[in-house]
Design a protein around this motif. Structure first.
Motif, PDB file in Angstrom:
ATOM      1  N   UNK A  76       0.846  -1.203   0.000  1.00 31.64           N
ATOM      2  CA  UNK A  76       0.000   0.000   0.000  1.00 31.64           C
ATOM      3  C   UNK A  76       0.876   1.245   0.000  1.00 31.64           C
ATOM      4  N   UNK A  77       0.767   2.021  -1.045  1.00 25.37           N
ATOM      5  CA  UNK A  77       1.676   3.150  -1.219  1.00 25.37           C
ATOM      6  C   UNK A  77       3.000   2.619  -1.719  1.00 25.37           C
ATOM      7  N   UNK A  78       2.938   1.887  -2.843  1.00 31.54           N
ATOM      8  CA  UNK A  78       4.109   1.121  -3.298  1.00 31.54           C
ATOM      9  C   UNK A  78       5.137   1.968  -4.022  1.00 31.54           C
ATOM     10  N   UNK A  79       4.846   3.267  -4.227  1.00 30.16           N
ATOM     11  CA  UNK A  79       5.804   4.141  -4.911  1.00 30.16           C
ATOM     12  C   UNK A  79       6.151   3.600  -6.277  1.00 30.16           C
ATOM     13  N   UNK A  80       7.443   3.602  -6.613  1.00 25.10           N
ATOM     14  CA  UNK A  80       7.848   3.168  -7.958  1.00 25.10           C
ATOM     15  C   UNK A  80       7.899   1.649  -8.117  1.00 25.10           C
ATOM     16  N   UNK A  98       0.111   8.178  -7.154  1.00 29.33           N
ATOM     17  CA  UNK A  98       0.793   9.034  -8.134  1.00 29.33           C
ATOM     18  C   UNK A  98       0.826   8.404  -9.530  1.00 29.33           C
ATOM     19  N   UNK A  99       0.427   9.180 -10.530  1.00 30.23           N
ATOM     20  CA  UNK A  99       0.416   8.702 -11.912  1.00 30.23           C
ATOM     21  C   UNK A  99       1.822   8.305 -12.357  1.00 30.23           C
ATOM     22  N   UNK A 100       2.792   9.164 -12.006  1.00 30.73           N
ATOM     23  CA  UNK A 100       4.174   8.923 -12.408  1.00 30.73           C
ATOM     24  C   UNK A 100       4.683   7.585 -11.854  1.00 30.73           C
ATOM     25  N   UNK A 101       4.316   7.341 -10.607  1.00 30.81           N
ATOM     26  CA  UNK A 101       4.775   6.101  -9.966  1.00 30.81           C
ATOM     27  C   UNK A 101       4.167   4.873 -10.632  1.00 30.81           C
ATOM     28  N   UNK A 102       2.939   4.996 -11.128  1.00 34.57           N
ATOM     29  CA  UNK A 102       2.295   3.847 -11.791  1.00 34.57           C
ATOM     30  C   UNK A 102       3.079   3.464 -13.058  1.00 34.57           C
ATOM     31  N   UNK A 103       3.530   4.480 -13.816  1.00 34.27           N
ATOM     32  CA  UNK A 103       4.348   4.173 -15.003  1.00 34.27           C
ATOM     33  C   UNK A 103       5.600   3.401 -14.589  1.00 34.27           C
TER      34      UNK A 103
END
Lengths: 195, 374
Positions: free
Chosen positions: A23-27, A48-53
């Protein structure tokens, strides 16, 4: 980059081939390591959208969402482990999130920043100001942290909520703290299970 | 495949002897599907990807036809090194039944009367479109697709595939789509349909070889275009700019650029699309409800594919919450699902425009699926 000690401790706590939710896995770095070293099946939740990429790039399954509202969708005991590393202090309803984590996961791993370690205490006592350290660099007006707790506070929470602490580890950035953790450790990591 | 290598549409005809029974109970045959393929099917036939087009799309998804002015509708996503990398995958795109881009539809000749079907064409559902494409995939010898993918209406078909044929697909990519058409989506379609049906030239669908219901179709396309854009993208593109004028005319001629744009897009559509197909396809979308009275979590039970679901922040035609409901249902059913709402100002059109961000997600997702398939 040297390996993050908190990742190492968390990875140590997890048995091979487990199903893990972060939960809240970041990158997705922790999950990707878990998959590589322990052959775990992994899923992350991240706002965060960026982190999902970044997660997708590592081949980590990731769902965009906030932690507070994302857990009710999962059935009971769906995961072997639910990780809440450095995120519980940023959620709106930490009590609910931890209890939900222990519903959908057989075990939960919670990593918290210890707001009451020695240097914070000295700053508070001698400066009369809310502590700012290298590890907690925020000021009161820009901190993402909604909750301020210590290792001792977290132990007490688990006692009150009837949650079993299977393992407790304390760490400073580069080494583990094995005694006086509430005074010396910057972070605490707990392996929890339902009683 | 480079732009120098022209692509060509192929045709597959089936249900010649025994007609196909549709969801409504009506029968139809023979059925022809126009389709295109890009890349090479590997020896184990495990790299097939089926792409479903949106409402007014066709089989030409990538590459360019000889003499055509523009490339396929998803050319920036399908090709060597692109999101759907044709160096690795064998990509198939077929025109849906009921359309007018080469597949059997209301403009096709009814074998019984030797005249165009018109309104004698049976009502088609999303399920029927999906089932007919399964015939094509069987014909191509692909037992299990690596992925089925689509945006908008194409997403409904892709989702339907994972439920109808759970053992025939490894993964599914849904973009800017839904699992049931909502009241607002039906309402917008009904206005579009009324625009066509109230045009006297529509003549109960019997206009082939006569004057076309051009006014109605133009109007319906204008409405469509409004729903595909966001307020912000319209404001950015047109604002209050005037069309070939210094100041407003205080009359009912075209004043604003946005008016001129919609009229232009509407009128060119008359040459590209059949009004009856528009009616049939929009109706198919409106009939679509995966649940049909059941609980979503129950309907999704049999799914075996893993999912990537993408939405766009400014898409008000297929808003994110609808896909999020689907994500919740899939999570509940232990389906491996990744989800992202891409921040974009382009409204529903974003799925055709936001190439870089979608490519990043799709490329890595397909790599993951390929690896986990071993």
């Amino acid at each position: 980059m040297t390996e993050r000690l908190d990742y190492k401790i968390i990875i140590d706590m997890i048995k091979p081939h487990s199903h893990v939710l972060d939960l809240g896995c970041g990158d997705g770095a922790l999950l990707s390591k878990l998959r590589e070293t322990k052959d775990c099946k992994v899923t992350g939740i991240e706002i965060s959208e960026k982190a999902i990429y970044a997660c997708m790039e590592k081949g980590v399954t990731a769902v965009q969402g906030d932690i507070d509202s994302s857990l009710s969708d999962y059935s009971d005991n769906r995961f072997d482990y639910v990780i809440l590393n450095e995120s519980v202090q940023q959620v709106l309803h930490p009590e609910k999130v931890i209890l939900e984590s222990l519903r959908i996961g057989k075990k939960a791993i919670v990593g918290i920043p210890n707001f009451c370690h020695a240097s914070s205490r000295f700053q508070l006592f001698f400066n009369g100001q809310v502590p700012i350290t290298r590890w907690l660099p925020y000021k009161w007006y820009n901190t993402p942290n909604l909750r301020f707790l210590s290792i001792k506070d977290f132990r007490q929470f688990c006692f009150e909520k009837n949650i079993r602490i299977e393992e407790e580890r304390g760490l400073r950035p580069h080494y583990e703290v094995t005694f006086w953790r509430n005074f010396l450790a910057h972070n605490g990591i707990f392996l929890l299970s339902q009683t | 495949m480079t732009s120098k290598n022209y692509t060509e549409t192929q045709y597959f005809t089936f249900a010649e002897d025994t007609p196909l029974t549709l969801k409504s109970g009506a029968k139809i045959g023979p059925v022809t599907l126009a389709y295109e393929t890009y890349g090479t099917l590997n020896q184990s036939k495990s790299n097939g990807i089926l792409i479903f087009h949106a409402l007014t799309g066709g089989a030409n998804a990538a590459g360019q036809h000889k003499g055509a002015k523009k490339p396929g509708w998803w050319d920036n996503m399908i090709g060597p090194g692109k999101a759907f990398d044709t160096d690795k995958y064998f990509v198939v795109c077929a025109n849906v039944i009921g359309s007018c881009k080469g597949s059997t539809g209301p403009a096709s000749t009814d074998p019984k009367t030797k005249k165009p079907y018109g309104l004698n064409f049976p009502i088609i559902t999303i399920e029927d479109m999906t089932v007919t494409q399964k015939y094509l995939i069987d014909h191509l010898g692909i037992e299990k697709l690596l992925c089925c993918a689509g945006g908008s209406m194409g997403g409904l078909l892709a989702l339907q595939w994972t439920i109808l044929f759970p053992d025939s697909v490894e993964s599914c990519i849904l973009i800017a789509t839904n699992y049931k058409h909502t009241a607002q989506q039906i309402a917008l379609h009904e206005v579009s349909r009324q625009a066509i049906m109230t045009d006297p030239h529509w003549n109960n669908g019997d206009y082939y070889g006569k004057k076309l219901p051009a006014t109605g179709l133009t109007l319906s396309r204008m409405i469509g275009h409004i729903t595909y854009m966001s307020e912000e993208s319209m404001e950015k593109k047109f604002g209050r700019k005037l069309q070939g004028k210094e100041k407003v005319g205080y009359d009912f001629t075209t004043d604003f650029e946005v008016e001129s744009y919609l009229k232009y897009r509407g009128s060119t559509f008359v040459d590209e699309f059949d009004a009856n197909s528009y009616l049939y396809l929009s109706k198919a979308l409106d009939y679509f409800d995966l649940c049909e009275g059941k609980k979503l979590t129950d309907v999704l039970k049999g799914i075996k594919a893993e999912f990537l679901i993408i939405t766009f922040s400014s898409d008000w035609l297929y808003p994110s919450y609808q896909s999020k409901d689907l994500v919740r249902g899939l999570k509940f059913n232990n389906v491996d699902v990744s989800y992202l709402e891409i921040e974009s100002n382009y409204g529903h059109d974003a799925f055709l425009v936001e190439v870089d961000n979608q490519s990043k997600l799709i490329k890595h997702f397909l790599t993951k699926v390929t690896q986990s398939r071993k």
